[in-house]
Scaffold this active site. Sequence first.
Site, PDB file in Angstrom:
ATOM      1  N   HIS A   1       0.829  -1.215   0.000  1.00  0.00           N
ATOM      2  CA  HIS A   1       0.000   0.000   0.000  1.00  0.00           C
ATOM      3  C   HIS A   1       0.860   1.261   0.000  1.00  0.00           C
ATOM      4  CE1 HIS A   1      -3.792  -2.186   0.650  1.00  0.00           C
ATOM      5  NE2 HIS A   1      -3.095  -2.971   1.452  1.00  0.00           N
ATOM      6  N   ASN A  25     -10.243  -3.241   1.861  1.00  0.00           N
ATOM      7  CA  ASN A  25      -9.828  -3.275   0.461  1.00  0.00           C
ATOM      8  C   ASN A  25     -11.045  -3.088  -0.434  1.00  0.00           C
ATOM      9  OD1 ASN A  25      -7.097  -3.772   0.987  1.00  0.00           O
ATOM     10  ND2 ASN A  25      -7.365  -5.992   0.983  1.00  0.00           N
ATOM     11  N   HIS A  32      -4.454   0.944  11.935  1.00  0.00           N
ATOM     12  CA  HIS A  32      -4.250  -0.288  12.699  1.00  0.00           C
ATOM     13  C   HIS A  32      -5.614  -0.931  12.956  1.00  0.00           C
ATOM     14  CE1 HIS A  32      -2.988  -3.276  15.437  1.00  0.00           C
ATOM     15  NE2 HIS A  32      -3.012  -2.579  16.555  1.00  0.00           N
ATOM     16  N   TYR A  62       0.618  -4.290  12.257  1.00  0.00           N
ATOM     17  CA  TYR A  62       0.535  -2.853  12.001  1.00  0.00           C
ATOM     18  C   TYR A  62       1.422  -2.042  12.941  1.00  0.00           C
ATOM     19  CZ  TYR A  62      -3.186  -3.377   8.571  1.00  0.00           C
ATOM     20  OH  TYR A  62      -3.887  -3.698   7.443  1.00  0.00           O
TER      21      TYR A  62
END
Length: 789
Positions: free
Chosen positions: A165, A237, A429, A452
């Site tokens: 990402h 997503n 996160h 994360y």
Amino acid sequence: MPAALSVSQSVSLSCPSPCPSCSEATLNETRPISSLAEAARKTVEKAGEAVRSRVAGQPAAAVPGAPAPRPPRVEEPTEPAEPLAPKDDQQAPQRRTATGSSTDVPASDVAQQGAWLTTSQGARLRDSDHSLKAGERGPTLLQDHHLREKITHFDHERIPERVVHARGAGAHGVFVGYGNAASICRAGFLAEGVETEVFVRFSTVLGSRGSADTARDTRGFATKFYTSEGTFDLVGNNIPVFFIQDGIKFPDVIHAGKPHPDREIPQAQSAHDTFWDFVSLHTEAQHHTMWNMSDRGIPRSYRTMEGFGVHTFRCADSDGRTSLVKFHWKPRLGVHSLTWEEAQLLGGVDPDFHRRDLADAIEAGAHPQWELGVQVFPDLPEQVFDGIDLLDPTKIVPEELAPVQPIGLLTLTRNPTNYFAETEQVAFHVGNLVPGIDVTDDPLLQARLFSYVDTQLTRLGGPNFSQIPINRPHAPVNDMLRDGLHQHAVHAGVAPYKPNALDGGCPFFARADDGAFVDLPVVVPEATKVRSSPASYDDHFSQVRQFWLSMSPVEKEHIVGAYTFELSKCFEQAVKERQLRALANIDSELCEQVAAGLGLAAPEATEPLVDMPPSPALSMVGETWPTDGRQIGIVVDADAPDESVQSLVEEIRDAGMVALVVAARGGVLADGSTPVQRTFASARSVELDALLVAAAPAPAPDALVSRDAKSGQDAASDLDPRLVLLLTETFRHAKVIGAWGAGVRALEAQGISESSAGVVVGDSAASVLGRVADLLGQHRAWDRFAASL
């Protein structure tokens, strides 16, 4: 299993029927459907009014994209002046202290100050173009403190990009709850009319920060809710399933999808051996791969992209009753895609296409909107719904079985002021939760809970990344965490520990009725430690087949083309043959078509093909959507413009769309007032949603192949050859085309028949525009070309 709810009637946000085992999951079960819909409508309107009030009185730019808040002069400014304010469409993070308190400090007070160039310590500088030397031609002196400060800071301006990402675009906005989720979730930001500031980051997964926006790839859709109960991150997503079922395999799938480690190619794409080697051997990835090979893999815009939370989450109401939910973002403009050729062209013509589209739409006032919806399931011990394992992230629950029910509206209203400070440094996160929302035992989600924080420690330089302005919560913070790199807070007291008396016992523990986050007391069954997955995870093909069977003919054609292209880029024949075996277990026709394109024999299925019912919600074709922010090109003759062009431009803007006048040269038209936004040299069909043709201009003086390769399209035509290319590309990409007057001759010259689907011919600009706008609601004229599947 209980019968499914009617999609058209369900507003209750419950499991499919009020059976004894799941009636506790029902939302607002006593509220009439009509009153709930009316409350939602009023809340949506309130959100719209709130957005509009923020931009009231601000002049709208004719075409978005101006780089500065006011046009510059030709001469370099020499009179000292204070820094310019940001553009009207831009917004910095709210000014909060490191511990979450609002400061009421205007954004201008934390931007650069004063009219003079200074050092980082505020000393004014008289020169920043020449280093300090021992004579004009002598060596540079080590004592040049300004040179050392400037170069040292420059050397450290970059931070490590995200492993995945990395390529992203962001925007600020507001979320408004509809108030109908209270019976499954007590989270305060979902209450009726509650406005919550948000920051949203869209991204591609595989490419580096410098890659193209339009690569075929999964897109991230991450939303940071700055709620009064703490920060909630919904990190999803644009595809509802993932490649893997267990997070321990995440490094494997990313290593396989990233560029080959020896050559560092190919960039930002999965059309290579290592990716297809992995997914053909690891068949649980086939479902995600099918979505990626569909048009979902190349969205038209972030504004027309669906979002999914991927995992199943657990929600609790104010009485502690729990339900399982899946989160969905539904774009108000519908779900639309680019064609594969458009995506390839944009990779060269405008690799920033998606981020530009998002920023321009917000600046133009076409504020993107999504409804947050949930699928709700009973929280039963087996965590299975209609035979579908809810903890398997490679599976979906079809919307026909569990309708997606809207619970709030997201509107993006402002662009960032500074990309690095906001979009690059924002830290999401999945463990940032608020009371009423908790995680489940999905093994992919469990691994993400660890990953994360670990990543952000490296990327953002230490444990205080939550104190970076874009990450600061909008709720009070008293965490007893101290010191570390980049500590912004100045903590008072002497006792950052519990229990203590020296600081008066502060901070104190909160109870549930004080709004404390409560880890839901879920029963964990007694078991033996094992490295394995349940048997329900072994079905890798039935839902992939359902996706294929749900596609329209044109979407199937695109999927066949995508598989054929990607596998043709693989060097190893064995990888191609192995993936064909997987396709044979999905659908024989799909396998045969791809095999034919590769020049290989289609293998037989090794598993029985399951007869799955199509799910209409999976198809992107067949509905009509709003046209807000759509870009319409208007081809004119710069020297003899149609008198109706100026009024046509205004009519397009009044309809919430963007008009781009396209002519042979720049400047203004012969009418002396209508500006030209694109020339034949710069215009391409890929940035337009529809094309209106008002003229048939002859080749312009710069239509030279030696100057513009596009001029070689059709040198024998009476039309400018760049216009010929624009027309043929627009037609080939199934976009709507309208023409009147001389424009009709231009279409006829290229053999574009007015009887073709999506082609509108009329006597006037006004009559053509109305029909074009109606057709544009379907995104493309998909029936222009017959499909063979």
